[in-house]
Design a protein around this motif. Structure first.
Motif, PDB file in Angstrom:
ATOM      1  N   ALA A  34      12.898  29.633 -56.143  1.00 55.45           N
ATOM      2  CA  ALA A  34      13.958  28.908 -56.853  1.00 55.45           C
ATOM      3  C   ALA A  34      13.386  28.096 -58.006  1.00 55.45           C
ATOM      4  O   ALA A  34      13.997  28.002 -59.079  1.00 55.45           O
ATOM      5  CB  ALA A  34      14.711  27.996 -55.880  1.00 55.45           C
ATOM      6  N   CYS A 191      13.795  36.477 -59.902  1.00 56.03           N
ATOM      7  CA  CYS A 191      13.821  35.294 -59.035  1.00 56.03           C
ATOM      8  C   CYS A 191      15.230  34.758 -58.831  1.00 56.03           C
ATOM      9  O   CYS A 191      15.518  34.138 -57.802  1.00 56.03           O
ATOM     10  CB  CYS A 191      12.924  34.195 -59.622  1.00 56.03           C
ATOM     11  SG  CYS A 191      11.184  34.641 -59.636  1.00 56.03           S
ATOM     12  N   THR A 195      16.695  34.029 -55.251  1.00 54.11           N
ATOM     13  CA  THR A 195      17.133  32.658 -54.963  1.00 54.11           C
ATOM     14  C   THR A 195      18.528  32.636 -54.354  1.00 54.11           C
ATOM     15  O   THR A 195      18.818  31.855 -53.444  1.00 54.11           O
ATOM     16  CB  THR A 195      17.109  31.803 -56.238  1.00 54.11           C
ATOM     17  OG1 THR A 195      15.778  31.734 -56.741  1.00 54.11           O
ATOM     18  CG2 THR A 195      17.605  30.390 -55.969  1.00 54.11           C
ATOM     19  N   SER A 202      19.773  25.508 -53.568  1.00 52.82           N
ATOM     20  CA  SER A 202      19.069  24.981 -54.741  1.00 52.82           C
ATOM     21  C   SER A 202      20.006  24.827 -55.932  1.00 52.82           C
ATOM     22  O   SER A 202      19.760  24.005 -56.816  1.00 52.82           O
ATOM     23  CB  SER A 202      17.897  25.902 -55.114  1.00 52.82           C
ATOM     24  OG  SER A 202      18.361  27.195 -55.447  1.00 52.82           O
TER      25      SER A 202
END
Length: 297
Positions: A34, A191, A195, A202
């Motif tokens: 994250a 990513c 995530t 997040s």
């Protein structure tokens, strides 16, 4: 080295030297993947208006080499570096990171077929001896988790070195802005998807003023503007020259870790760092000597 190149080298060293500090703070609430996602996303926010103003987006041509370089430039090393900071203090990672130009020299020999001279091998030995000395003195005090963290971080530094080598060989004439943009875009896409599944909370933490402010500095300046400077230095002086940022980065990292994170800076770290600096200095001396010889002949 021109004044502009020197300023660029110092600025990049400061920006990237502070990344370990920001990462350590963000690990309080964020998963490593994250952190890389938001870091790169904020970097894209910085770069996109520049590319649009310079009308560079239509010039972007994806190729297998560009995709590989982009993947190795941020997605892999930043994720590994962030993971390693779960086990290591920033001061130690800053010192290990100083080996990057030495790895760059080894990869230059293997990939670019650069001929290694006596001073090259001497600088390689001295640099690795510096790191070996640090861990030798730490001895029994070294935890198993620190060994794991060190191995993870070493792989990330090799990725950095490989990025510089491959960009010199295959993308030397590509705009630094396009190189930086594709690097961050690749990491954001990969990513970001991870995530969403691994750490969806997040997205809630990032709106906190403290973390949002860090990502502005961390993403827009260190990642966005930082990679523009890095690829500029690669184009101007080659991969090893660009990787000399790691000559200055450990100093920034040690100071920030000592004053802001209350981490210890021990004598063995300073002695080991001195050996690494000596190795990098010899390598840089050899390069300047060869460049001068080409000019005069």
């Amino acid at each position: 080295m021109s004044l502009i190149q020197l300023i660029a080298l110092l600025l990049l060293s400061t920006l990237w030297g502070s990344t370990f500090l920001w990462t350590k703070i963000l690990l309080e609430e964020f998963n490593p993947i994250a952190i890389v996602f938001f870091r790169c996303l904020f970097g894209l926010f910085f770069l996109l208006p520049i590319l649009m103003k310079k009308r560079l987006l239509p010039c972007m041509k994806l190729s297998p080499s560009l995709i590989v370089i982009s993947f190795l430039g941020a997605t892999v090393p930043w994720t590994l570096m962030t993971m390693s900071l779960n086990y290591l203090e920033t001061t130690l990672t800053g010192i290990i990171n100083a080996l990057t130009p030495i790895f760059g020299m080894v990869l230059s020999i293997l990939i670019l077929k650069t001929r290694a001279k006596y001073l090259d091998w001497l600088s390689l030995f001295i640099g690795f001896f510096g790191v070996f000395l640090i861990f030798l003195i730490k001895g029994v005090a070294l935890k198993p988790s620190e060994i794991v963290g060190t191995l993870i971080f070493v792989i990330s530094t090799i990725c950095y070195s490989l990025t510089g080598i491959l960009s010199t060989k295959y993308q030397k004439h590509t705009s630094p802005y396009i190189m930086a943009y594709t690097t961050l875009l690749t990491a954001t896409a990969v990513c970001g998807i991870l995530t969403f599944f691994i750490h969806p909370s997040s997205f809630h933490y990032v709106i906190d003023l403290k973390y949002f402010s860090i990502f502005v500095i961390f993403g827009m300046l260190s990642s966005g503007y930082g990679y523009v400077i890095f690829y500029y230095l690669v184009a101007q002086g080659g991969p090893v020259y660009a990787l000399l940022t790691t000559f200055i980065m450990p100093i920034v990292t040690l100071l920030l870790g000592y004053f802001l994170l209350d981490e210890k800076v021990t004598a063995d770290m300073l002695v080991g760092l001195l050996f690494i600096f000596t190795g990098i200095g010899l390598m840089n001396y050899q390069k300047r000597k060869e460049k001068l010889k080409r000019v005069t002949t």
